[in-house]
Design an enzyme around this catalytic site. Structure first.
Site, PDB file in Angstrom:
ATOM      1  CB  CYS A 116      -0.925   0.010   1.205  1.00 40.00           C
ATOM      2  SG  CYS A 116      -1.966  -1.445   1.281  1.00 40.00           S
ATOM      3  CG  HIS A 256      -2.919   3.493   2.342  1.00 42.59           C
ATOM      4  ND1 HIS A 256      -3.558   3.080   1.193  1.00 42.59           N
ATOM      5  CD2 HIS A 256      -2.905   2.406   3.165  1.00 42.59           C
ATOM      6  CE1 HIS A 256      -3.902   1.817   1.307  1.00 42.59           C
ATOM      7  NE2 HIS A 256      -3.525   1.384   2.498  1.00 42.59           N
ATOM      8  CG  ASN A 286      -6.444  -0.837   1.773  1.00 41.17           C
ATOM      9  OD1 ASN A 286      -5.816  -0.459   0.785  1.00 41.17           O
ATOM     10  ND2 ASN A 286      -5.860  -1.268   2.871  1.00 41.17           N
TER      11      ASN A 286
HETATM   12  C1  LIG Z   1      -9.524  -5.176  10.521  1.00 43.53           C
HETATM   13  C2  LIG Z   1     -10.115  -4.156  11.473  1.00 43.53           C
HETATM   14  C3  LIG Z   1     -11.207  -3.355  10.774  1.00 43.53           C
HETATM   15  C4  LIG Z   1     -10.746  -4.872  12.651  1.00 43.53           C
HETATM   16  O1  LIG Z   1     -11.239  -3.932  13.575  1.00 43.53           O
HETATM   17  P1  LIG Z   1     -10.904  -4.098  15.149  1.00 43.53           P
HETATM   18  O2  LIG Z   1     -11.647  -3.052  15.837  1.00 43.53           O
HETATM   19  O3  LIG Z   1      -9.411  -4.105  15.244  1.00 43.53           O
HETATM   20  O4  LIG Z   1     -11.536  -5.487  15.445  1.00 43.53           O
HETATM   21  P2  LIG Z   1     -10.837  -6.795  16.042  1.00 43.53           P
HETATM   22  O5  LIG Z   1      -9.773  -7.298  15.117  1.00 43.53           O
HETATM   23  O6  LIG Z   1     -10.446  -6.481  17.438  1.00 43.53           O
HETATM   24  O7  LIG Z   1     -12.021  -7.818  16.008  1.00 43.53           O
HETATM   25  C5  LIG Z   1     -13.162  -7.633  16.806  1.00 43.53           C
HETATM   26  C6  LIG Z   1     -14.119  -8.761  16.544  1.00 43.53           C
HETATM   27  O8  LIG Z   1     -14.808  -8.558  15.296  1.00 43.53           O
HETATM   28  C7  LIG Z   1     -14.775  -9.765  14.536  1.00 43.53           C
HETATM   29  N1  LIG Z   1     -14.799  -9.449  13.118  1.00 43.53           N
HETATM   30  C8  LIG Z   1     -13.737  -9.363  12.275  1.00 43.53           C
HETATM   31  N2  LIG Z   1     -14.178  -9.038  11.044  1.00 43.53           N
HETATM   32  C9  LIG Z   1     -15.509  -8.917  11.109  1.00 43.53           C
HETATM   33  C10 LIG Z   1     -16.503  -8.598  10.181  1.00 43.53           C
HETATM   34  N3  LIG Z   1     -16.216  -8.339   8.907  1.00 43.53           N
HETATM   35  N4  LIG Z   1     -17.783  -8.536  10.588  1.00 43.53           N
HETATM   36  C11 LIG Z   1     -18.109  -8.780  11.875  1.00 43.53           C
HETATM   37  N5  LIG Z   1     -17.202  -9.112  12.810  1.00 43.53           N
HETATM   38  C12 LIG Z   1     -15.921  -9.172  12.433  1.00 43.53           C
HETATM   39  C13 LIG Z   1     -13.530 -10.461  14.972  1.00 43.53           C
HETATM   40  O9  LIG Z   1     -13.625 -11.846  14.694  1.00 43.53           O
HETATM   41  C14 LIG Z   1     -13.497 -10.160  16.453  1.00 43.53           C
HETATM   42  O10 LIG Z   1     -14.374 -11.045  17.090  1.00 43.53           O
HETATM   43  P3  LIG Z   1     -14.006 -11.710  18.514  1.00 43.53           P
HETATM   44  O11 LIG Z   1     -13.857 -10.543  19.447  1.00 43.53           O
HETATM   45  O12 LIG Z   1     -15.195 -12.558  18.774  1.00 43.53           O
HETATM   46  O13 LIG Z   1     -12.756 -12.454  18.251  1.00 43.53           O
HETATM   47  C15 LIG Z   1      -9.016  -3.163  11.995  1.00 43.53           C
HETATM   48  O14 LIG Z   1      -8.172  -3.856  12.882  1.00 43.53           O
HETATM   49  C16 LIG Z   1      -8.187  -2.604  10.884  1.00 43.53           C
HETATM   50  O15 LIG Z   1      -8.668  -1.846  10.072  1.00 43.53           O
HETATM   51  N6  LIG Z   1      -6.880  -2.905  10.871  1.00 43.53           N
HETATM   52  C17 LIG Z   1      -5.993  -2.416   9.852  1.00 43.53           C
HETATM   53  C18 LIG Z   1      -6.151  -3.242   8.611  1.00 43.53           C
HETATM   54  C19 LIG Z   1      -5.490  -2.623   7.411  1.00 43.53           C
HETATM   55  O16 LIG Z   1      -5.463  -1.439   7.280  1.00 43.53           O
HETATM   56  N7  LIG Z   1      -4.974  -3.464   6.531  1.00 43.53           N
HETATM   57  C20 LIG Z   1      -4.389  -3.061   5.335  1.00 43.53           C
HETATM   58  C21 LIG Z   1      -3.067  -2.458   5.558  1.00 43.53           C
HETATM   59  S1  LIG Z   1      -2.523  -1.537   4.160  1.00 43.53           S
END
Ligand SMILES: CC(C)(COP(=O)(O)OP(=O)(O)OC[C@H]1O[C@@H](n2cnc3c(N)ncnc32)[C@H](O)[C@@H]1OP(=O)(O)O)[C@@H](O)C(=O)NCCC(=O)NCCS
Length: 346
Positions: A116, A256, A286
């Site tokens: 990215c 980004h 993204n």
């Molecule tokens: C991925 C992301 C949105 C998750 O949000 P978060 O607030 O960190 O959530 P968590 O990872 O703590 O997960 C919370 C819960 O939601 C669940 N969950 C994950 N994806 C889900 C979805 N699409 N729908 C519903 N629930 C979901 C998880 O399983 C977890 O459940 P649990 O508590 O029972 O284990 C966030 O971490 C993020 O944006 N990270 C950066 C990713 C990124 O930018 N990647 C590209 C890099 S260039």
């Protein structure tokens, strides 16, 4: 003594496939909800490439738009740099496919892969070719077809990504503009936090890797989130300091687009008003190496930047990698008007 040369952005363009995939659509594919996706990421919809579309085909459309907006012909280009993590093929490079498709017969071409971070890295690289005096006109294009590398059964990742392409033309100028400072960073030990495990030389594709879903993106979202905010804040601060500027000197931040919460946290830490942060993650998700290019193109199309404005670019991604750059917006019409004269005459 040779006069300093600057690398002005003189044209921009972007392309997003027609097909829109909404959060509601995803509700029918994995165990998720529109509400969860909106509140955790800020994403409402993303675009998905049609069967006939590829990274090169989307980049070529964005590239033609950028050339048109710069009022240049493809034969005027000296170089095509393509940033992508999802190239059409491992070989040839997607940059060469684009160079051929747009008819840039006088240009060299290659790809940059910094996930990215790729677009900002390519923007910095393209500027170096111009500032050094090697080239006068460079096309920088970022494109991704992430939909073909996403596991549509994995709710952790499939809700995040989208397809598209964004491009800019960089052009030599002799009045101060373009790249003022940059930062490029990498922490390779974090690679496993965001990767595609198979399909490369270390683990070539095989029936076993496909059965294990190792040709898809895997991600540890929570750790990436923390890394993202940390690296974007740090890299932005460093690029500002190198340019001798402060947060209040920045007209627009073009970051980004991964998650609106990442953007909010970064903006608050930097102390830049939210209105000065360009956001389109709600509409595209993204798009990795395409995201800064698409955002720059949309922001420029709106006429937000005026000659002399400082623009901060910042990105993070797989690798792990990060990059930031401060650019001064050029007086584009005067560069275009003076094209017939002087050392950069076409
Ligand atoms: C991925 C992301 C949105 C998750 O949000 P978060 O607030 O960190 O959530 P968590 O990872 O703590 O997960 C919370 C819960 O939601 C669940 N969950 C994950 N994806 C889900 C979805 N699409 N729908 C519903 N629930 C979901 C998880 O399983 C977890 O459940 P649990 O508590 O029972 O284990 C966030 O971490 C993020 O944006 N990270 C950066 C990713 C990124 O930018 N990647 C590209 C890099 S260039």
């Amino acid at each position: 003594m040779a006069l300093p040369r600057y690398a002005a952005v003189t044209g921009w363009g972007h392309y997003a496939p027609e097909k829109v995939l909404t959060n509601k659509d995803l509700e029918g594919m994995v165990d998720t909800s529109d509400e969860w996706i909106r509140t955790r990421t800020g994403i409402c919809e993303r675009r998905v490439a049609a069967a006939h579309e590829t990274t090169a085909s989307m980049c070529s459309i964005a590239a033609r738009c950028a050339l048109e907006s710069a009022n240049l012909a493809s034969l005027d280009l000296d170089l095509v740099i393509c940033a992508s993590t999802t190239p059409d093929t491992l070989m040839p490079a997607t940059g060469s496919l684009i160079q051929d498709a747009i008819g840039a017969a006088n240009a060299g071409a290659f790809d940059v892969n910094a996930a990215c971070t790729g677009f900002v890295a390519a923007l910095v690289m393209g500027s170096q070719f111009i500032q050094s005096g090697a080239y006068d006109r460079v096309l920088v294009v970022g494109g991704e077809t992430l939909s073909r590398f996403v596991n549509w059964k994995d709710r952790n990742t499939c809700i995040l990504f989208g397809d598209g392409a964004g491009a800019v033309v960089l052009e030599a100028a002799d009045e101060e503009c373009g790249l003022l400072s940059f930062v490029l960073g990498s922490q390779g030990s974090g690679g496993p936090l965001l990767d595609i495990k198979a399909g490369g030389a270390a683990k070539p594709a095989s029936p076993e890797t496909i059965a294990a879903n190792e040709h898809y993106i895997t991600m540890r979202g929570n750790e990436i989130f923390k890394f993202a905010v940390r690296s974007m804040v740090h890299a932005s601060g460093e690029a500002l300091a190198k340019a001798n500027l402060h947060a209040e000197d920045i007209r627009m931040v073009i970051p980004h687009q991964a998650n609106v919460r990442i953007l909010r946290a970064t903006q608050q830490a930097l102390g830049i008003p939210w209105e000065r942060v360009f956001v389109n993650v709600d509409r595209y998700g993204n798009t990795s190496a395409a995201s800064v290019g698409i955002a720059l193109s949309e922001c420029a199309e709106m006429g937000t930047m005026q000659p002399g404005d400082n623009v901060l670019f910042v990105a993070f991604g797989g690798g792990l990698t990060w990059a930031s750059a401060v650019l001064r917006w050029a007086d584009i019409s005067s560069i275009i008007a003076r094209r017939g004269e002087g050392p950069y005459a076409i």
